[in-house]
Write an enzyme that holds these catalytic residues in place. Structure first.
Site, PDB file in Angstrom:
ATOM      1  N   ASN A  30     128.830 -10.238  60.153  1.00 39.77           N
ATOM      2  CA  ASN A  30     130.112  -9.561  60.336  1.00 39.77           C
ATOM      3  C   ASN A  30     130.355  -9.428  61.839  1.00 39.77           C
ATOM      4  O   ASN A  30     129.735  -8.599  62.498  1.00 39.77           O
ATOM      5  CB  ASN A  30     130.049  -8.182  59.658  1.00 39.77           C
ATOM      6  CG  ASN A  30     131.260  -7.321  59.939  1.00 39.77           C
ATOM      7  OD1 ASN A  30     132.268  -7.805  60.463  1.00 39.77           O
ATOM      8  ND2 ASN A  30     131.175  -6.041  59.602  1.00 39.77           N
ATOM      9  N   TRP A  31     131.250 -10.272  62.354  1.00 40.10           N
ATOM     10  CA  TRP A  31     131.465 -10.292  63.804  1.00 40.10           C
ATOM     11  C   TRP A  31     132.329  -9.125  64.277  1.00 40.10           C
ATOM     12  O   TRP A  31     132.481  -8.926  65.487  1.00 40.10           O
ATOM     13  CB  TRP A  31     132.104 -11.624  64.222  1.00 40.10           C
ATOM     14  CG  TRP A  31     131.198 -12.807  64.085  1.00 40.10           C
ATOM     15  CD1 TRP A  31     129.916 -12.818  63.598  1.00 40.10           C
ATOM     16  CD2 TRP A  31     131.495 -14.164  64.444  1.00 40.10           C
ATOM     17  NE1 TRP A  31     129.410 -14.090  63.626  1.00 40.10           N
ATOM     18  CE2 TRP A  31     130.349 -14.939  64.147  1.00 40.10           C
ATOM     19  CE3 TRP A  31     132.621 -14.804  64.985  1.00 40.10           C
ATOM     20  CZ2 TRP A  31     130.304 -16.315  64.368  1.00 40.10           C
ATOM     21  CZ3 TRP A  31     132.572 -16.173  65.211  1.00 40.10           C
ATOM     22  CH2 TRP A  31     131.412 -16.919  64.901  1.00 40.10           C
ATOM     23  N   LYS A  32     132.923  -8.400  63.336  1.00 38.63           N
ATOM     24  CA  LYS A  32     133.793  -7.255  63.674  1.00 38.63           C
ATOM     25  C   LYS A  32     134.863  -7.676  64.690  1.00 38.63           C
ATOM     26  O   LYS A  32     135.296  -8.825  64.674  1.00 38.63           O
ATOM     27  CB  LYS A  32     132.942  -6.082  64.178  1.00 38.63           C
ATOM     28  CG  LYS A  32     131.813  -5.747  63.207  1.00 38.63           C
ATOM     29  CD  LYS A  32     131.186  -4.413  63.459  1.00 38.63           C
ATOM     30  CE  LYS A  32     130.094  -4.176  62.422  1.00 38.63           C
ATOM     31  NZ  LYS A  32     129.513  -2.849  62.508  1.00 38.63           N
TER      32      LYS A  32
ATOM     33  N   HIS B 188     134.707  -1.957  54.155  1.00 37.96           N
ATOM     34  CA  HIS B 188     133.691  -1.675  55.176  1.00 37.96           C
ATOM     35  C   HIS B 188     133.869  -0.237  55.662  1.00 37.96           C
ATOM     36  O   HIS B 188     134.998   0.259  55.765  1.00 37.96           O
ATOM     37  CB  HIS B 188     133.820  -2.647  56.350  1.00 37.96           C
ATOM     38  CG  HIS B 188     132.682  -2.537  57.310  1.00 37.96           C
ATOM     39  ND1 HIS B 188     132.632  -1.539  58.266  1.00 37.96           N
ATOM     40  CD2 HIS B 188     131.539  -3.262  57.446  1.00 37.96           C
ATOM     41  CE1 HIS B 188     131.496  -1.665  58.942  1.00 37.96           C
ATOM     42  NE2 HIS B 188     130.823  -2.700  58.468  1.00 37.96           N
TER      43      HIS B 188
ATOM     44  N   GLY C 255     125.706  -7.018  61.414  1.00 41.62           N
ATOM     45  CA  GLY C 255     126.736  -6.883  62.445  1.00 41.62           C
ATOM     46  C   GLY C 255     126.229  -7.402  63.781  1.00 41.62           C
ATOM     47  O   GLY C 255     126.245  -8.599  64.054  1.00 41.62           O
ATOM     48  N   GLY C 256     125.751  -6.488  64.620  1.00 42.29           N
ATOM     49  CA  GLY C 256     125.352  -6.821  65.987  1.00 42.29           C
ATOM     50  C   GLY C 256     124.463  -8.049  66.103  1.00 42.29           C
ATOM     51  O   GLY C 256     124.693  -8.915  66.956  1.00 42.29           O
TER      52      GLY C 256
END
Ligand code: PGA
Length: 253
Positions: free
Chosen positions: A10-12, A97, A232-233
């Protein structure tokens, strides 16, 4: 989903044109790993969907979006429909999310509508649930997450149409990870809840998310009923994301 793992990045709200290099590096590294029974996807921001769809053409890495609207088209300024996302060849879309639940006041009823819109468009919604730290400390994390599941899943869907991601809100982006015992308890409870509704509940992929990284992925992915990770990160660095994929492979390969 016993003998396979699904790893989704998830690159956000991170993404420049240079991120096509990231997608390319992930695809190439994934090819080299020749992982069997591991499925991989990245979810870039909307602005990169076109570019990433081209970058990943012919590769084994899938992609998805991070949100969708409930309807196909119309007067919804600034929104993107599931149908529009599917047109790029996406496979997944995240819905519910915790950052959208918190920042955009999205409730589980809306998330069920978004998940239904995704299914209607031929996408697989990754339906996210998770408790806040206060809810965890109150001792009610399991019933709270199960009630999110009860409302966030669209009526009448089947196991092959959905993915569920359990992400404790307090573990997202904090470097704090739920304990193996807590993850096991939650995933087992979710599986039990689903089994009461779906004959094929065992096949619904249940992902864990929240500060998954190269160092802890092996342990987390070995927990019973954890079928993968939403990352994520650590999905923004090819080497880290590939190490998570390799950890998954070493469990199911
Ligand atoms: P994190 O994010 O891995 O950076 O904690 C996970 C997520 O929000 O999906």
């Amino acid at each position: 989903m016993a003998n396979s793992k699904l790893i989704i990045g998830n690159w956000k709200m991170n993404g420049a044109i240079g991120h096509s290099e990231l997608a390319k590096a992930i695809a190439e590294g994934f090819k080299e790993l020749a992982a069997k029974n591991v499925e991989v996807a990245v979810c870039p921001p909307f602005t990169l969907l076109s570019l990433i769809s081209q970058t990943l053409e012919g590769e084994n890495v899938h992609f998805g979006a991070q949100d969708c609207h409930t309807v196909v088209s119309g007067a919804h300024t600034g929104d993107i429909s599931a149908t529009m996302i599917a047109e790029f060849g996406a496979k997944f879309v995240l819905v519910g999310h915790s950052e959208r639940r918190a920042n955009h006041k999205e409730a589980s009823e809306l998330i069920a509508q978004k998940a239904q819109a995704a299914i209607n468009a031929g996408l697989i919604p990754v339906i996210c649930v998770g408790e806040t730290e206060t809810e965890r400390l109150s001792g009610n994390a399991v019933p709270i997450v199960l009630s999110q599941i009860d409302v966030s899943l669209p009526d009448g869907c089947n196991a092959s149409q959905i993915v569920i991601a359990y992400e404790p809100v307090w573990a997202i982006g904090t470097g704090r990870v739920a304990s193996v015992q807590d993850i096991e308890e939650m995933h087992q409870s979710i599986r039990g809840n689903l089994a009461a509704k779906y004959a094929d509940a065992a096949k619904i992929p249940l992902l864990y998310g929240g500060s998954v990284n190269a160092g802890n992925a092996g342990q987390i992915l070995s927990v019973a009923n954890v079928d993968g990770a939403l990352v994520g990160g650590a999905s923004l660095k090819a080497a880290d994301f590939l190490a998570i994929i390799a950890a998954a492979q070493s469990i199911v390969g």
